[in-house]
Design a protein around this motif. Structure first.
Motif, PDB file in Angstrom:
ATOM      1  N   GLN A   1       0.982  -0.802  -0.382  1.00 11.48           N
ATOM      2  CA  GLN A   1      -0.369   0.210   0.081  1.00 11.48           C
ATOM      3  C   GLN A   1       0.826   1.602   0.280  1.00 11.48           C
ATOM      4  OE1 GLN A   1      -3.322   0.011   2.436  1.00 11.48           O
ATOM      5  NE2 GLN A   1      -3.287   2.230   2.584  1.00 11.48           N
ATOM      6  N   ALA A   2       0.239   2.016  -0.939  1.00  2.00           N
ATOM      7  CA  ALA A   2       1.374   3.440  -0.886  1.00  2.00           C
ATOM      8  C   ALA A   2       0.544   4.524  -1.061  1.00  2.00           C
ATOM      9  CB  ALA A   2       2.235   3.135  -2.906  1.00  2.00           C
ATOM     10  N   ASP A   3       0.773   5.431   0.032  1.00  2.00           N
ATOM     11  CA  ASP A   3      -0.423   6.845   0.292  1.00  2.00           C
ATOM     12  C   ASP A   3       0.418   8.073  -0.819  1.00  2.00           C
ATOM     13  OD1 ASP A   3      -2.279   5.609   1.406  1.00  2.00           O
ATOM     14  OD2 ASP A   3      -0.620   5.310   2.810  1.00  2.00           O
ATOM     15  N   ILE A   4       0.051   8.769  -1.468  1.00  2.00           N
ATOM     16  CA  ILE A   4       0.537   9.680  -1.861  1.00  2.00           C
ATOM     17  C   ILE A   4       0.132  11.044  -1.475  1.00  2.00           C
ATOM     18  CG2 ILE A   4       1.084  10.448  -4.167  1.00  2.00           C
ATOM     19  CD1 ILE A   4       0.584   7.212  -5.558  1.00  2.00           C
ATOM     20  N   GLY A   5       0.983  11.697  -1.059  1.00  2.00           N
ATOM     21  CA  GLY A   5      -0.036  12.733  -0.852  1.00  2.00           C
ATOM     22  C   GLY A   5      -0.366  13.268   0.026  1.00  2.00           C
ATOM     23  N   GLU A   6      -1.517  14.534   0.316  1.00  2.00           N
ATOM     24  CA  GLU A   6      -3.142  14.224   1.867  1.00  2.00           C
ATOM     25  C   GLU A   6      -4.355  14.512   0.949  1.00  2.00           C
ATOM     26  OE1 GLU A   6      -1.390  17.441   3.762  1.00  2.00           O
ATOM     27  OE2 GLU A   6       0.593  16.076   4.497  1.00  2.00           O
ATOM     28  N   ASN A   7      -4.280  13.281   0.334  1.00  2.10           N
ATOM     29  CA  ASN A   7      -6.313  14.082  -0.832  1.00  2.10           C
ATOM     30  C   ASN A   7      -6.472  12.718  -0.383  1.00  2.10           C
ATOM     31  OD1 ASN A   7      -5.571  17.474  -0.323  1.00  2.10           O
ATOM     32  ND2 ASN A   7      -4.137  16.884  -2.138  1.00  2.10           N
ATOM     33  N   GLY A   8      -6.053  11.201  -0.306  1.00  2.21           N
ATOM     34  CA  GLY A   8      -6.710  10.356  -1.053  1.00  2.21           C
ATOM     35  C   GLY A   8      -6.265   9.460  -1.614  1.00  2.21           C
ATOM     36  N   THR A   9      -5.496  10.106  -2.360  1.00  5.16           N
ATOM     37  CA  THR A   9      -4.605  10.045  -3.839  1.00  5.16           C
ATOM     38  C   THR A   9      -3.365   7.927  -2.480  1.00  5.16           C
ATOM     39  OG1 THR A   9      -4.045  11.373  -4.948  1.00  5.16           O
ATOM     40  CG2 THR A   9      -3.094   9.140  -5.491  1.00  5.16           C
TER      41      THR A   9
ATOM     42  N   TYR B   1      -6.841  11.348  -6.612  1.00  6.09           N
ATOM     43  CA  TYR B   1      -7.690  12.791  -6.729  1.00  6.09           C
ATOM     44  C   TYR B   1      -7.439  13.320  -7.705  1.00  6.09           C
ATOM     45  CZ  TYR B   1      -8.423  17.193  -4.159  1.00  6.09           C
ATOM     46  OH  TYR B   1      -9.271  18.485  -3.999  1.00  6.09           O
ATOM     47  N   VAL B   2      -9.262  13.889  -7.692  1.00  3.19           N
ATOM     48  CA  VAL B   2      -9.078  15.297  -8.691  1.00  3.19           C
ATOM     49  C   VAL B   2      -8.814  16.447  -8.123  1.00  3.19           C
ATOM     50  CG1 VAL B   2     -10.858  15.464 -10.825  1.00  3.19           C
ATOM     51  CG2 VAL B   2     -10.406  13.297 -10.253  1.00  3.19           C
ATOM     52  N   THR B   3      -7.322  16.895  -8.696  1.00  4.78           N
ATOM     53  CA  THR B   3      -7.626  18.669  -7.621  1.00  4.78           C
ATOM     54  C   THR B   3      -9.071  19.340  -8.839  1.00  4.78           C
ATOM     55  OG1 THR B   3      -5.131  18.421  -8.303  1.00  4.78           O
ATOM     56  CG2 THR B   3      -5.923  20.656  -8.048  1.00  4.78           C
ATOM     57  N   SER B   4      -9.396  19.550  -9.865  1.00  3.18           N
ATOM     58  CA  SER B   4      -9.747  20.193 -10.584  1.00  3.18           C
ATOM     59  C   SER B   4     -11.492  19.989  -9.920  1.00  3.18           C
ATOM     60  CB  SER B   4     -10.610  19.918 -12.748  1.00  3.18           C
ATOM     61  OG  SER B   4      -8.891  20.181 -13.406  1.00  3.18           O
ATOM     62  N   THR B   5     -11.846  19.192  -9.512  1.00  7.55           N
ATOM     63  CA  THR B   5     -13.289  18.707  -8.874  1.00  7.55           C
ATOM     64  C   THR B   5     -13.212  18.340  -7.166  1.00  7.55           C
ATOM     65  OG1 THR B   5     -13.204  16.673  -9.484  1.00  7.55           O
ATOM     66  CG2 THR B   5     -13.898  18.283 -11.346  1.00  7.55           C
ATOM     67  N   GLY B   6     -12.210  17.801  -6.911  1.00  6.62           N
ATOM     68  CA  GLY B   6     -12.904  17.196  -5.784  1.00  6.62           C
ATOM     69  C   GLY B   6     -12.741  15.880  -5.428  1.00  6.62           C
TER      70      GLY B   6
ATOM     71  N   ILE C   1     -15.915  13.618 -16.001  1.00  5.18           N
ATOM     72  CA  ILE C   1     -15.504  13.705 -17.017  1.00  5.18           C
ATOM     73  C   ILE C   1     -13.114  14.073 -16.903  1.00  5.18           C
ATOM     74  CG2 ILE C   1     -16.457  15.648 -18.075  1.00  5.18           C
ATOM     75  CD1 ILE C   1     -15.413  17.577 -17.922  1.00  5.18           C
ATOM     76  N   TYR C   2     -12.546  14.108 -15.777  1.00  6.84           N
ATOM     77  CA  TYR C   2     -11.208  13.896 -15.550  1.00  6.84           C
ATOM     78  C   TYR C   2     -11.252  12.123 -15.336  1.00  6.84           C
ATOM     79  CZ  TYR C   2     -12.141  18.256 -15.347  1.00  6.84           C
ATOM     80  OH  TYR C   2     -12.205  20.212 -15.497  1.00  6.84           O
ATOM     81  N   SER C   3     -12.065  11.325 -15.667  1.00  5.36           N
ATOM     82  CA  SER C   3     -11.566   9.384 -15.323  1.00  5.36           C
ATOM     83  C   SER C   3     -10.693   9.638 -16.557  1.00  5.36           C
ATOM     84  CB  SER C   3     -12.635   8.652 -15.807  1.00  5.36           C
ATOM     85  OG  SER C   3     -13.091   9.096 -13.908  1.00  5.36           O
TER      86      SER C   3
END
Length: 271
Positions: free
Chosen positions: A80-88, A127-132, A184-186
């Protein structure tokens, strides 16, 4: 920085429980099990990445002669790898099996080989930066891997020094997949092949101490590793477009590093 903890258990089983005139007790068959935990954290160009990897394996081997030992092992791994702080995060698991052998063509010189294959499964949250939003994905694949090691042992009654060289390789094939939940960001990813080759030069040493209950053997390993530049390309695009016009080269894997390991082996009087 990474930390690694390894535990291994080896049990040698007599082929005959009660030796008799028609059945001579031998010590050629061994069952073994092992496990490890690798955890660490690193800063990748300002992006914090933490990971935890566990592995469990087991198998058996048989001594066919004084010169040849061969066996079969199976294993399970999870990462398991946690990337950043936004749930990625990325989660992976694998099942594998391998055949291995150790051959001593001349006194104190050993050739060890291993060849195996396995399955791979990945789950990702991005995590999609544009929409959260969180875009999720599932991906499967397979892997073939192997290694060849040459080692020479300088051994006395209670100590051993062994220089060695090893080459490891793997080829992983990953299926294509499409993310869900990212609106639309998928993204849609095409299939991917990842090749890796690594070279190792090292030395290991240990010294045995007789105890009341058996033998205690502390050890040391120093190893230089070179990861050769592998190949990995993936095609992708936004899922709603239905095409794969973009191609990304995987990160270069050409790198060098040194590892230092300390170990303690215990052998009880009952093997």
């Amino acid at each position: 920085m990474d930390y690694l903890l390894v535990v291994q258990v080896l049990v040698r089983i007599p082929l005959c429980a009660q030796p008799a005139q028609f059945c001579v007790e031998t010590n050629r068959l061994a069952f073994w099990s092992g496990g490890f935990v690798n955890f660490g954290d690193r800063d990748d160009e300002g992006l914090d990445i933490g990971h935890t990897t566990i592995g469990i394996s087991g198998g058996f081997d048989y001594r066919f002669s004084e010169k040849l030992v061969a066996g079969l092992g199976i294993g399970y791994g999870r990462d398991q790898a946690d990337i950043g702080e936004n749930g990625t995060e990325n989660r992976a698991q694998s099942f594998s099996a391998a055949l291995y052998a150790s051959y001593e063509p001349i006194d104190n010189f050993f050739l060890d080989t291993l060849l195996g294959a396995g399955t791979l499964n990945f789950d990702s949250n991005r995590y999609v930066t544009s929409t959260g939003d969180i875009a999720t994905g599932e991906r499967s694949g397979s892997q073939v891997f192997g290694s060849v090691t040459a080692a020479y042992e300088i051994r006395e009654d209670s100590w051993l020094v062994s220089p060695y060289a090893r080459v490891e390789f793997s080829r992983s094939g990953l299926d294509g997949f499409t993310e869900q939940g990212g609106s639309i960001y998928s993204l849609t990813y095409g299939s991917q092949t990842v090749d890796t080759v690594s070279g190792f030069i090292g030395v290991r040493a240990n010294k045995s101490f007789e105890m009341d209950w058996g033998t205690l053997t502390p050890g040391l390993r120093l190893e230089y590793v070179h990861d050769f530049d592998g190949s990995s390309k993936v095609k992708l695009d936004y899922a709603d477009l239905g095409t794969l016009p973009y191609e990304i080269d995987g990160r270069e894997t050409d790198q060098d590093y040194v590892t230092l390991g300390l170990s303690v082996n215990t052998q009880f009087d009952n093997d």
